[in-house]
Design a protein around this motif. Structure first.
Motif, PDB file in Angstrom:
ATOM      1  N   TYR A 232       0.696  -1.355  -0.074  1.00  0.00           N
ATOM      2  CA  TYR A 232      -0.154   0.010  -0.230  1.00  0.00           C
ATOM      3  C   TYR A 232       0.825   1.174  -0.406  1.00  0.00           C
ATOM      4  N   PRO A 233       1.863   1.692   1.267  1.00  0.00           N
ATOM      5  CA  PRO A 233       2.722   2.868   1.093  1.00  0.00           C
ATOM      6  C   PRO A 233       3.533   2.923  -0.553  1.00  0.00           C
ATOM      7  N   ILE A 234       3.545   1.901  -1.519  1.00  0.00           N
ATOM      8  CA  ILE A 234       4.305   1.694  -2.269  1.00  0.00           C
ATOM      9  C   ILE A 234       3.464   2.422  -3.638  1.00  0.00           C
ATOM     10  N   VAL A 252      10.050   0.574   7.685  1.00  0.00           N
ATOM     11  CA  VAL A 252       9.144   0.458   8.757  1.00  0.00           C
ATOM     12  C   VAL A 252       8.519   2.066   8.209  1.00  0.00           C
ATOM     13  N   ASN A 253       7.127   1.955   8.568  1.00  0.00           N
ATOM     14  CA  ASN A 253       5.883   3.021   8.065  1.00  0.00           C
ATOM     15  C   ASN A 253       4.504   2.503   9.061  1.00  0.00           C
ATOM     16  N   ASP A 254       3.934   3.491   8.698  1.00  0.00           N
ATOM     17  CA  ASP A 254       2.255   2.905   9.338  1.00  0.00           C
ATOM     18  C   ASP A 254       1.823   2.552   8.604  1.00  0.00           C
ATOM     19  N   PRO A 264      -2.216  -1.681  10.892  1.00  0.00           N
ATOM     20  CA  PRO A 264      -2.213  -0.112  10.202  1.00  0.00           C
ATOM     21  C   PRO A 264      -3.475   0.714  10.729  1.00  0.00           C
ATOM     22  N   LYS A 265      -2.437   1.972  10.219  1.00  0.00           N
ATOM     23  CA  LYS A 265      -2.579   3.314  10.963  1.00  0.00           C
ATOM     24  C   LYS A 265      -4.191   3.693  10.234  1.00  0.00           C
ATOM     25  N   THR A 269      -7.962   0.144   1.600  1.00  0.00           N
ATOM     26  CA  THR A 269      -8.177  -0.014   0.537  1.00  0.00           C
ATOM     27  C   THR A 269      -9.891  -0.262   1.222  1.00  0.00           C
ATOM     28  N   ASN A 270     -10.951   0.031  -0.019  1.00  0.00           N
ATOM     29  CA  ASN A 270     -12.342   0.152   0.602  1.00  0.00           C
ATOM     30  C   ASN A 270     -12.916  -0.863   0.463  1.00  0.00           C
TER      31      ASN A 270
END
Length: 324
Positions: A232-234, A252-254, A264-265, A269-270
């Motif tokens: 997702y972050p990519i 390391v990310n949210d 996750p923060k 997706t929906n």
């Protein structure tokens, strides 16, 4: 007694009146000039005179002045609706007014499939040429996947608000019916977990099982280790199109549930209604692991030993397919 000349004049006058009335009625109820069916758009706030001019320019009627006059005499001169209408070939002026005064507006649809990320919802709204105005990319998880009708000329923002209102209603409805003892404690947490379930399985019958597995991991403090949270972050939820890199697994990310405990923060997706419902009533299972089984679904396991056997089977299937 009326003279012969007077009788003739009266007859001529009567015929002229009848002829004029016949022409007036014929201009209202007779066949129109339109050669083939056409779509006609009535703009918001347009007056009868303006619409009549547009109808004449499009060849739907013969005279805007005559149409407006007859509309006031026969049709009340008001009540036209904004929107897009289908006008049949040779429709009379009377029929044209009836159509543009009705609720028979042409409705188009924009469809958001289950699991479509918000960046793609934004792109789909922008691609609808029949919509107007700009719109911002919605917050992830704020749109309920469904097909939404819209009218030509409607704003993209108005359609997006309906999508988001549908998600708010659905989440509220399903949260009120949730099973007891859930690991998710808020509707927002349920939405985040549902987004992972949505991306992890394309098999509807597995949703509750996947939800049960991840609920078990959350409850015991295990890493969720859901691949879509790496991606997702990519890509903001779009397809990665390649294998995940080791550096991305360790990032390391949210969102990356390989390097963080818990959810996750934000959603990734929906999620659709059924994935949300699955999270709010997960399967009662001891499963902690899953791996693809070669049929489009997953093999579930409650122990690492059992999981490793399932993984070995999956790699054997891939070797037979020539994927390894």
């Amino acid at each position: 007694m009326m003279s012969r000349r007077g009788c003739v004049l009266a007859t001529v006058l009567g015929l002229a009146i009848v002829g004029g009335l016949w022409a007036f009625l014929g201009g209202w109820y007779g066949s129109g000039p339109l050669e083939q069916e056409a779509h006609f758009i009535v703009p918001n706030g347009a007056s009868l005179a303006t619409v009549a001019e547009r109808l004449e320019a499009k060849g739907v009627i013969r005279s805007s002045t005559g149409f407006a006059l007859r509309a006031r005499v026969f049709g009340g001169g008001g009540g036209i609706k904004a929107g897009e209408f289908a006008i049949p070939a040779h429709a009379s002026a009377s029929r044209v007014l009836a159509i543009i005064s009705s609720d028979d507006v042409i409705r188009r649809f924009v469809t958001v499939p289950e699991g479509m990320p918000s960046i793609m919802v934004y792109e789909r709204l922008k691609a609808q040429a029949s919509l107007t105005g700009d719109v911002a990319s919605p917050d992830e998880g704020s749109v309920l996947p469904d097909s939404y009708p819209f009218e030509t000329g409607e704003t993209r923002e108005a359609v997006l608000r309906r999508m988001q209102a549908a998600m708010s209603r659905t989440l509220k409805e399903l949260w009120a019916k949730r099973a007891p003892g859930l690991v998710v404690k808020t509707p927002e947490q349920a939405l985040i977990l549902a987004s992972i379930v949505e991306k992890e399985t394309g098999k509807p019958s597995e949703r509750r099982m996947v939800a049960g597995l991840y609920s078990n991991r959350l409850r015991t403090g295990m890493l969720l280790q859901a691949d879509p949270t790496i991606i997702y972050p990519i890509t903001k939820g779009k397809r990665l199109g390649r294998r995940i890199l080791q550096s991305e697994i360790q990032a390391v990310n949210d969102y990356n549930t390989y390097t963080m405990v818990g959810l996750p923060k934000h959603p990734i997706t929906n999620p659709g209604r059924e994935s949300i419902a699955a999270v709010l009533d997960p399967a009662k299972t001891d499963a902690l692991y899953m791996v693809a089984d070669g049929t489009g679904g997953h093999a579930f396991a409650g122990t690492l030993e059992e999981h490793n056997r399932n993984v070995a089977k999956w790699f054997a299937i891939r070797r037979q397919r020539g994927e390894l």
